[in-house]
Design an enzyme around this catalytic site. Structure first.
Site, PDB file in Angstrom:
ATOM      1  N   ARG A  45     -26.839  -5.920 -35.975  1.00  0.00           N
ATOM      2  CA  ARG A  45     -26.184  -4.703 -35.505  1.00  0.00           C
ATOM      3  C   ARG A  45     -25.306  -4.160 -36.631  1.00  0.00           C
ATOM      4  O   ARG A  45     -24.082  -4.325 -36.623  1.00  0.00           O
ATOM      5  CB  ARG A  45     -25.362  -5.019 -34.245  1.00  0.00           C
ATOM      6  CG  ARG A  45     -26.216  -5.347 -33.008  1.00  0.00           C
ATOM      7  CD  ARG A  45     -26.940  -4.106 -32.527  1.00  0.00           C
ATOM      8  NE  ARG A  45     -27.809  -4.319 -31.387  1.00  0.00           N
ATOM      9  CZ  ARG A  45     -27.450  -4.208 -30.111  1.00  0.00           C
ATOM     10  NH1 ARG A  45     -26.198  -3.955 -29.798  1.00  0.00           N
ATOM     11  NH2 ARG A  45     -28.333  -4.359 -29.159  1.00  0.00           N
ATOM     12  N   GLN A  87     -29.349   0.710 -37.878  1.00  0.00           N
ATOM     13  CA  GLN A  87     -29.349   1.503 -36.639  1.00  0.00           C
ATOM     14  C   GLN A  87     -30.704   2.131 -36.348  1.00  0.00           C
ATOM     15  O   GLN A  87     -31.154   2.168 -35.203  1.00  0.00           O
ATOM     16  CB  GLN A  87     -28.270   2.593 -36.712  1.00  0.00           C
ATOM     17  CG  GLN A  87     -26.871   2.065 -36.441  1.00  0.00           C
ATOM     18  CD  GLN A  87     -25.836   3.177 -36.480  1.00  0.00           C
ATOM     19  OE1 GLN A  87     -26.070   4.247 -37.042  1.00  0.00           O
ATOM     20  NE2 GLN A  87     -24.682   2.923 -35.895  1.00  0.00           N
ATOM     21  N   ASP A 102     -33.091  -0.429 -34.663  1.00  0.00           N
ATOM     22  CA  ASP A 102     -32.564  -1.178 -33.512  1.00  0.00           C
ATOM     23  C   ASP A 102     -33.380  -0.891 -32.246  1.00  0.00           C
ATOM     24  O   ASP A 102     -33.102   0.045 -31.502  1.00  0.00           O
ATOM     25  CB  ASP A 102     -31.092  -0.808 -33.305  1.00  0.00           C
ATOM     26  CG  ASP A 102     -30.394  -1.663 -32.273  1.00  0.00           C
ATOM     27  OD1 ASP A 102     -31.087  -2.401 -31.537  1.00  0.00           O
ATOM     28  OD2 ASP A 102     -29.159  -1.603 -32.182  1.00  0.00           O
ATOM     29  N   SER A 150     -31.546  -0.926 -28.761  1.00  0.00           N
ATOM     30  CA  SER A 150     -30.811   0.295 -28.438  1.00  0.00           C
ATOM     31  C   SER A 150     -31.749   1.429 -28.041  1.00  0.00           C
ATOM     32  O   SER A 150     -31.510   2.132 -27.056  1.00  0.00           O
ATOM     33  CB  SER A 150     -29.949   0.730 -29.627  1.00  0.00           C
ATOM     34  OG  SER A 150     -28.894  -0.189 -29.830  1.00  0.00           O
ATOM     35  N   TYR A 197     -20.833  -8.222 -28.809  1.00  0.00           N
ATOM     36  CA  TYR A 197     -21.349  -8.655 -27.512  1.00  0.00           C
ATOM     37  C   TYR A 197     -20.208  -9.191 -26.643  1.00  0.00           C
ATOM     38  O   TYR A 197     -19.153  -9.594 -27.137  1.00  0.00           O
ATOM     39  CB  TYR A 197     -22.418  -9.752 -27.679  1.00  0.00           C
ATOM     40  CG  TYR A 197     -23.693  -9.273 -28.303  1.00  0.00           C
ATOM     41  CD1 TYR A 197     -24.591  -8.488 -27.581  1.00  0.00           C
ATOM     42  CD2 TYR A 197     -24.012  -9.586 -29.618  1.00  0.00           C
ATOM     43  CE1 TYR A 197     -25.775  -8.042 -28.149  1.00  0.00           C
ATOM     44  CE2 TYR A 197     -25.190  -9.139 -30.202  1.00  0.00           C
ATOM     45  CZ  TYR A 197     -26.061  -8.372 -29.457  1.00  0.00           C
ATOM     46  OH  TYR A 197     -27.233  -7.925 -30.024  1.00  0.00           O
TER      47      TYR A 197
END
Length: 379
Positions: A121, A126, A129, A132, A229
């Protein structure tokens, strides 16, 4: 020249690992993309569209034979990997925390296997990912499906015949899916509240116009890992939070639960007693159904209706129900990752094994499991 193979997924997986758009981009990198006939049909990508983008459309055996890279959505079979070039790269959502024997068989096939779920992450990652991109769609679809099951209007309506009150939606777990669920429920006109054990989410919830609900004590302030998390909470905190949630949930019309901790069973957020206290006609959509569910009564892949009239929907692969969007986003995630492995000048594979993204996602190589989370430790 790099050869990329894509095969049809299993019957329960409508998504596909490339789109016509990413085929064009792979072709521009000098790669040859070979796709099994009909692989994209359930995502509304026709063979003709793939051909027009530069792909070769073949039968499964021809598509896989001797390929350098296999892109997949779900964990491919060991037989499919053996059909590739020895040591070929395999990238997909391989469910690394799932069935261990299958993971070991995958490693034993000799492929160089990357699990997209393990993508670090970081800002750089990004665009790669997959958790996501797919969770975003799942959060949206959870609200849409839940609203349909609710059978009443969500927004406040002022009519000559009287007022229709706004429905109350409660989002439990404010990750990517939860944030999209909040935004979607707000757009549909519901009165939205949300909860999470991570203190950083309070501001995010409020920025979307929802109210934050949580026991905000000292433990709550420390309840987030460095990776972002949620940490497992103490029994004492869980009891206090459960008491708060029980009093809040009994007045809710639509509840979306999204809480998952990687590598662990889904935490139980809603007890049988809480459900028994809810209003008839209210709906729970449990996005953690694949990992055992966030409620005591969730059944994976089913809709359960309780004696007091509460519906509990435990969908599997909710992102896959809007496969056109899910496949398009997933394909872009894979493109961004595979691009890092291709030498753009030489048009050849050039994997940097020291790259944090490679090290973070590499699960198996040379017939062995190599990721530290899955290597069997000997004493």
């Amino acid at each position: 020249m790099v050869t990329i193979a894509v095969a049809s997924e299993q019957a329960d997986e409508p998504r596909v690992a490339v789109s016509p758009d990413t085929v064009k981009k792979f072709s521009a990198l000098g790669a040859v993309v070979r796709i099994e006939q009909g692989a994209g049909l359930r995502s509304r990508f026709s063979d003709e569209a793939y051909r027009a983008a530069g792909a070769e459309i073949l039968n499964r055996a021809e598509a896989l034979a001797g390929a350098d890279i296999l892109l997949s959505v779900r964990r491919p079979s060991a037989d499919d990997i053996r059909a590739l070039k020895p040591g070929a790269i395999v990238a997909g959502m391989i469910d690394p925390f799932g069935e261990r024997a299958g993971l070991e068989a995958l490693a034993g096939s000799g492929g160089t296997v990357f699990s997209m779920e393990l993508m670090p992450r970081t800002t750089r990652a990004q665009s790669m990912d997959v958790l996501s991109s797919q969770a975003n769609l799942a959060g949206y679809k959870a609200v849409v499906d839940g609203a349909s099951m609710f059978g009443q209007a969500l927004p406040l309506m002022m009519t000559p015949a009287g007022t229709v009150p706004a429905a109350k939606a409660f989002i439990m777990g404010v990750g990517v899916a939860g944030l999209q669920a909040i935004a979607t429920a707000r757009r549909l006109g519901a009165q939205v509240t949300a909860t999470d054990v991570r203190p950083a989410t309070k501001e995010q919830v409020q920025s979307l116009g929802a109210k934050f609900i949580a026991v905000e004590d000292e433990e709550f302030k420390q309840a987030q890992t460095a990776a972002g998390y949620a940490k497992p909470m103490s029994a004492e905190y869980q009891a206090k939070q459960a008491e708060l949630i029980a009093s809040h949930i009994k007045n809710q019309d639509l509840v979306i639960t999204t809480a998952l901790i990687p590598g662990r069973p889904a935490p139980k957020l809603i007890s049988r007693a809480m459900i028994e206290g809810m209003k008839p006609g209210s709906v729970i959509v449990d996005l953690a159904a694949e990992r055992g569910g966030n409620t005591d009564l969730t059944e994976a892949g089913k809709t359960v209706e309780t004696p007091n009239g509460v519906k509990i929907f435990g969908p599997l692969n909710l992102a896959g129900t809007i496969a056109v969007n899910a496949s398009s986003l997933y394909a872009r995630n894979l493109l961004a990752f595979i691009e890092t492995m291709i030498d753009k000048k030489e048009k050849t594979l050039a994997v940097n094994w020291d790259d944090e993204l490679i090290k973070g996602t590499l699960v198996a190589k040379d017939g062995q499991l190599v990721h530290p989370n899955f290597v069997t430790k000997t004493v």
